[in-house]
Design a protein around this motif. Structure first.
Motif, mmCIF file in Angstrom:
data_model
loop_
_atom_site.group_PDB
_atom_site.id
_atom_site.type_symbol
_atom_site.label_atom_id
_atom_site.label_comp_id
_atom_site.label_asym_id
_atom_site.label_seq_id
_atom_site.Cartn_x
_atom_site.Cartn_y
_atom_site.Cartn_z
ATOM 1 N N GLU A 21 0.814 -1.218 0.000
ATOM 2 C CA GLU A 21 0.000 0.000 0.000
ATOM 3 C C GLU A 21 0.850 1.271 0.000
ATOM 4 O O GLU A 21 0.319 2.369 -0.174
ATOM 5 N N LEU A 22 2.139 1.130 0.203
ATOM 6 C CA LEU A 22 3.009 2.293 0.371
ATOM 7 C C LEU A 22 3.892 2.448 -0.858
ATOM 8 O O LEU A 22 4.800 1.656 -1.101
ATOM 9 N N ASP A 23 3.604 3.482 -1.636
ATOM 10 C CA ASP A 23 4.371 3.761 -2.850
ATOM 11 C C ASP A 23 5.488 4.732 -2.480
ATOM 12 O O ASP A 23 5.294 5.947 -2.451
ATOM 13 N N VAL A 24 6.661 4.184 -2.176
ATOM 14 C CA VAL A 24 7.790 5.005 -1.750
ATOM 15 C C VAL A 24 8.853 4.989 -2.845
ATOM 16 O O VAL A 24 9.361 3.927 -3.222
ATOM 17 N N GLY A 25 9.160 6.151 -3.362
ATOM 18 C CA GLY A 25 10.210 6.275 -4.364
ATOM 19 C C GLY A 25 11.415 6.989 -3.786
ATOM 20 O O GLY A 25 11.349 7.602 -2.708
#
Length: 568
Positions: free
Chosen positions: A99-103
């Motif tokens: 659920e966590l879109d970390v770039g």
């Protein structure tokens, strides 16, 4: 969202200014008060201040781009997934990592001293209505992911251990870390001492490449500060063995790709599994680093690829062996400790050699599992003894005693086309070795002897005993070594390949294998001094030893001068 963006922009601009103003020699003593003199010079020599990091929370890529532009930053590449920060956020806030879109972005910055540095920007995308606003608010207050980082110039294991020891000596405590397969880099996190004057409480050592052996020791220190969690992780080690064994047994790695993600439903149909149950298994092996979650499902990592079938360096046979027969027999470890009887013999009614020999499939799996640890063999063909033998005018002969399926002998013959080989093994293993060496093009240069240790061929120039002595008690080892000594001419050399227990009690795979050999085989691992005594009892002498991968060693042995010791 305008106010939020403005707040993140202000925080980012402060970080940019910090990166421009600092340099390695002035920042390190601020982080680690008391650090000066020769140790400061040593740290400055081996690592350099590379960046400061900040976690921001744009709603989409357009807002992130606007934030960077407002701070005078230009991203030289699109965002890449940040595995380590995503996992930390997921654990801290008890949310699924998917659920966590970390770039992660690393726009360049030129320091006041002219040095090229970066600002590391972690971006957790927080779309409107996503329910992630509470995470963003908490992280802005606590600044968990804000840190300063130093890049290690020469990623040598000794250098890494020395750097970690120096940080600890000045009050920095291990605080996690991880390996990011997307960029092939390893991070070591530390919590700065309370008296730090740098304005950052977290410090990172960034090391290009895969350094998970050193990372494991670092993470162990971190977990040691949380004993209940550490004990739970240790107690569930059996789950890890079975998860990896089933992952390999179902051929899931064969159905996955290291470049693209795979949908769980598609994978389940391909491997014949229930999709929800396979998803649970994949989440667990993702925690182990065998796969990683991505937007389109799960992607196989380099670690997980080692469990593919029939690929060079595959460890699948080991996974099936350790998750199969040896997993069952390890349940009898208590019996072995109490009585001295080998657990495998107690549970199966016979020793493992006889048990496997009577079952062709198990026999093949065992031989494959022995060959699966072949990374230990990589430097062996370059050993000076073998190189010297290959340079003699006549074709020298290498005798591999109990050489399994010919994995090591094949490597030696491939490296030295002028050498000839002889392989001694049990009848079924000889046939497997004959096929393997013939397929490798070495069949005409190798003879095969089906027999026991009493049948060690004479007139060899170099003898090899690879992972043989650890199978036996001391008396049987002396007997094996005497057979070798009887067959050896005075000029011959013996190379013994084994894991050697460290004399100082330091962490080693040999210590784990010592328990395994006691429980399942009836053998043991030994210290170098112990081997030296066994060699002397057989009329041999230890010349030197050299390290191998996977905590292995090559012990170079020759015949001792003078008369042979009397046998009892």
């Amino acid at each position: 969202m305008i106010a939020t963006l403005s707040g993140d922009t202000s925080r980012l601009r402060t970080t940019v200014d910090f990166v421009k103003e600092q340099d390695t020699a002035t920042l390190l003593p601020r982080l680690l008060p008391g650090l000066d003199g020769p140790e400061l010079r040593a740290l400055t020599e081996h690592c350099r201040f590379s960046h400061a990091a900040l976690l921001v929370f744009p709603s989409d890529e357009a807002e992130l781009s606007a934030m960077l532009t407002d701070c005078g930053l230009v991203a030289v590449a699109p965002p890449r997934p940040s595995v380590v920060v995503r996992e930390r956020l997921a654990a801290r806030h008890r949310r699924p990592a998917a659920e966590l879109d970390v770039g992660i972005l690393r726009p360049p910055v030129i320091g006041a001293d002219g040095a090229h540095r970066m600002v590391e920007v972690f971006a957790l995308t927080v779309p409107a209505g996503s329910g992630l606003d509470a995470i963003a608010a908490h992280e802005r207050r606590q600044q968990h992911e804000a840190h300063v980082a130093f890049e290690v110039a020469a990623p040598d294991p000794l250098v890494l251990r020395g750097l970690c020891a120096s940080f600890a000596r000045y009050g920095a405590a291990p605080d996690g870390g991880g390996y990011n397969p997307h960029e092939n880099g390893t991070v070591f996190y530390f919590e700065a001492p309370a008296e730090t004057k740098a304005g950052y409480r977290r410090v990172e050592l960034y090391v290009p490449g895969d350094h998970r052996d050193e990372l494991a020791a670092h993470l162990a220190e971190h977990r040691a500060r949380q004993p209940a969690e550490t004990l739970l992780r240790l107690l569930t080690g059996a789950w890890t063995t079975q998860a990896l064994a089933v992952f390999a047994e179902l051929r899931v790695p064969d159905a996955m790709d290291t470049e693209r993600g795979a949908d769980v439903e598609v994978l389940a149909r391909e491997v014949g599994a229930e999709a929800p149950n396979l998803a649970t298994l994949l989440r667990y092996v993702a925690m182990l680093g065998a796969v990683t979650e991505c937007r389109d499902g799960y992607r196989l990592t380099e670690l997980g690829a080692l469990l593919r079938s029939n690929t060079p360096g595959s460890l699948k046979p080991l996974a099936l062996m350790y998750g199969g027969p040896f997993y069952q027999s390890f349940a009898g470890l208590g019996h072995t400790v109490r009585t001295g009887q080998v657990a495998f013999d107690f549970l199966f009614g016979e020793n493992h050699f006889d048990h496997f020999a009577r079952d062709p499939e198990l026999a093949e799996l065992f031989d494959q599992s022995m060959a699966a640890g072949s990374a230990m063999f990589d430097p062996v063909p370059a050993h000076p003894v073998l190189t010297a033998a290959a340079e003699t005018s006549a074709g020298a002969t290498v005798v591999d005693v109990a050489g399994g399926n010919g994995e090591l002998l094949g490597r030696i013959l491939a490296a030295h086309p002028r050498l000839n080989g002889v392989l001694l093994e049990r009848p079924h293993a000889v046939e497997a070795a004959r096929r393997r060496l013939a397929e490798a093009g070495h069949g005409t240069r190798c003879a095969f002897v089906a027999g026991d240790f009493a049948d060690v061929p004479a007139n060899g120039d170099v003898y090899v005993l690879s992972r043989v002595l650890h199978d036996w008690d001391d008396e049987r080892c002396r007997e094996i070594l005497r057979h070798c000594a009887d067959a050896m001419q005075d000029h011959a050399d013996l190379l013994v390949v084994e894991r050697v227990l460290p004399a100082d009690g330091s962490v080693s795979l040999a210590t784990a294998w010592d328990l395994h050999m006691m429980c399942n085989v009836g053998g043991r691992e030994r210290r170098a001094a112990h081997y030296d005594r066994l060699f002397a009892d057989a009329g041999l002498t230890l010349v030197n030893q050299s390290p191998l991968p996977l905590d292995g060693h090559v012990l170079h042995v020759r015949k001792a001068p003078g008369p042979r010791p009397a046998t009892e």
